[in-house]
Enzyme design. Structure first.
Site, PDB file in Angstrom:
ATOM      1  N   SER A   5      32.689  39.779  38.527  1.00 54.85           N
ATOM      2  CA  SER A   5      34.012  40.316  38.149  1.00 54.85           C
ATOM      3  C   SER A   5      34.425  40.815  39.697  1.00 54.85           C
ATOM      4  O   SER A   5      33.674  41.169  40.661  1.00 54.85           O
ATOM      5  CB  SER A   5      33.882  41.468  37.315  1.00 54.85           C
ATOM      6  N   LYS A   6      35.570  40.541  39.867  1.00 54.39           N
ATOM      7  CA  LYS A   6      36.279  40.697  41.151  1.00 54.39           C
ATOM      8  C   LYS A   6      36.192  42.360  41.675  1.00 54.39           C
ATOM      9  O   LYS A   6      36.025  42.687  42.507  1.00 54.39           O
ATOM     10  CB  LYS A   6      37.839  40.510  41.001  1.00 54.39           C
ATOM     11  N   ARG A   7      36.410  43.217  40.372  1.00 57.27           N
ATOM     12  CA  ARG A   7      36.341  44.676  40.671  1.00 57.27           C
ATOM     13  C   ARG A   7      34.905  45.169  41.276  1.00 57.27           C
ATOM     14  O   ARG A   7      34.717  46.156  42.097  1.00 57.27           O
ATOM     15  CB  ARG A   7      36.584  45.289  39.343  1.00 57.27           C
TER      16      ARG A   7
END
Ligand code: GLU
Length: 486
Positions: A253-255
């Site tokens: 995930s980018k987050r």
């Protein structure tokens, strides 16, 4: 019948960097098209205006360009099926939605936020499913609302019974009961289409033959198929790609800060190596080959090689692959790519011959960001390195016997006038002979004394050569003092 020309599209929403999953979608779409002599299209899906991130479109262009994934049609290069940015197509969706209203496959919905909120509350955690309140409005009521300019959305009318079945090119037969399908919104109250509607209209108008996207879309696909069928359009081939997870099974995930393509490039991974690695993240060739150029991938790629099971993003494997690519660089390109890292490390402030450093590093570097740490000892000797490093079982050295070995080596090196790898080697190997000891008993203490490190690019001769006579001897003397003071 003439086979249709294969057309695929990469349809990113400009909401941030291209992470590994995005890059893989773009790559597979490109490869599916190119392996069959088809076209690869870039379409920007910016209908959700609230999620747009400034600069994201440029990042998409830059990433595709650097990765060599070149689109045949798109916002910047044009094409016969433009515009290729959804916000510029805004006006073309409503007539299609109205056609469905006409065909009784869609309907106006005037429910306001408050009512939908009530509905959501009353449905608890079951997921919000619209209760079709507006489906029963009479023609007169609809007309009156429209005249009174009551805000509306248009919803797709789902069948209430049966199920939708389709053949996914990767996951096989997928069946979803209609009871699971909500009357989804096609046109929002701001006049923009939803993604769920726009993707179907655009894929049809752009003559897309293979819709390739992440497996999170597997269960929405029946809704799209119902739309194609309602219009009487050909349904494309659906190719859903397996999830990419981190080790331990968690989703990338980018987050969580998982690497985007650009992050990896900035760390000194070569774009070709990343592309090669990503190609194998969910696809296997017929043989066990692992190293492929983009061109070779385009020749070998085959949808039947795409796997259903999640693929694990394995940093070690990427490192291995990047190293393979780095080792194959010619010396000049390696050196040119390494220079900014030498500068960062502080090597520019020394007299060290950087081309010699490159010769030592080319076989060792996995990615360029490792360089500063690999060469830090050349700039400054670590003052308080652990003296226990002198003790090495295999080399037959101890902290105690290293003192004598170092003193002898120092004596042998001091008289050298022409300081280079050969003369240093000669002097140290003569010492080995003279003392009748093992090579390691001289070379290990010398290397430790001048690097303060257990592992270095190059051995004692090369490091002594890089450091120069004065620095080498001074480091040996300082190490000797420390050893004697123990
Ligand atoms: N805009 C969608 C996304 O970025 C595209 C999905 C698709 O390929 O249709 O997830």
């Amino acid at each position: 019948m003439k086979e249709k020309r294969v057309r695929t599209r990469y349809a990113p929403s400009p909401t941030g960097s291209m992470h590994i999953g995005n890059l893989r979608s773009a790559l597979y779409e490109y490869l599916i098209a190119k392996s069959q002599g088809g076209d690869f299209i870039l379409r920007i899906e910016d209908t959700d205006q609230s999620r747009l991130v400034e600069g994201a479109i440029e990042k998409i262009y830059d990433t595709l360009k650097l990765a060599g994934i070149q689109h045949d049609e798109g916002p910047d290069v044009g094409g016969d099926y433009g515009p290729y940015v959804q916000s510029q197509r805004k006006d073309l969706y409503l007539p299609y939605a109205l056609e469905l209203v006409e065909k009784k496959q869609a309907y106006y919905c005037f429910c306001d936020k408050e009512r939908l909120e009530e509905l959501r509350k009353s449905q608890g955690h079951e997921g919000v499913k619209y209760d079709r309140h507006c489906l029963s409005l009479s023609d007169e009521e609809i007309k009156a609302n429209l005249e009174a300019k009551v805000p509306f959305v248009i919803r797709q009318k789902m069948p209430q019974e049966g199920s939708v079945t389709y053949e996914d090119a990767v996951f096989g037969t997928i069946t979803v009961p209609c009871s699971e399908l909500e009357d989804q919104i096609l046109i929002k109250s701001d006049g923009f289409p939803t993604y769920n509607f726009a993707n179907v209209i655009d894929d049809h108008l752009m003559k897309i033959t293979h819709v390739v996207r992440g497996s999170e879309y597997v269960s929405s696909t029946p809704k799209y198929i119902l739309l194609y069928e309602a219009f009487g359009w050909d349904v494309p081939v659906f190719v859903h790609l397996p999830l990419i997870t981190k080790e331990g099974g968690r989703k990338m995930s980018k987050r969580e800060g998982d690497a985007s393509f650009m992050d990896l490039v900035e760390k000194g991974y070569l774009p070709e190596a990343i592309v090669n690695y990503v190609a194998l993240l969910g696809w296997s060739p017929r043989d066990n080959r692992e190293i492929f150029s983009l061109q070779e991938l385009a020749e070998a790629f085959d949808i039947s090689g795409i796997s259903k099971s999640p693929s694990v993003f394995d940093m070690e494997k990427l490192n291995w692959m990047n190293r393979e690519y780095i080792r194959k660089l010619d010396m000049d390109s390696f050196h040119a790519k390494a220079l900014p890292w030498y500068e960062k490390a502080g090597l520019y402030e020394t007299n060290i011959d950087l081309s010699k450093v490159s010769k030592l590093l080319i076989e060792r570097v996995e990615y360029f960001e490792q360089i500063p740490e690999m060469v830090d000892f050349l700039i400054k000797m670590p003052e308080d390195y652990d003296l226990n490093m002198f003790a090495h079982k295999k080399m037959k050295t101890t902290v105690e016997n290293s003192v004598g070995f170092l003193e002898e080596s120092l004596k042998a090196l001091e008289p050298i006038e022409d300081w280079n790898v050969q003369t240093i080697e000669q002097a140290l190997m003569d010492t080995v002979q003279r003392l009748g000891v093992k090579n390691g008993q001289i070379l290990w203490p010398v290397r430790t004394a001048i690097s303060g490190k257990q592992s270095t690019p190059g051995g004692a001769f090369e490091i002594a050569d890089l450091l120069g006579k004065e620095e080498t001897l001074s480091r040996m003397r300082i190490s000797l003092i420390r050893l004697k003071n123990l």
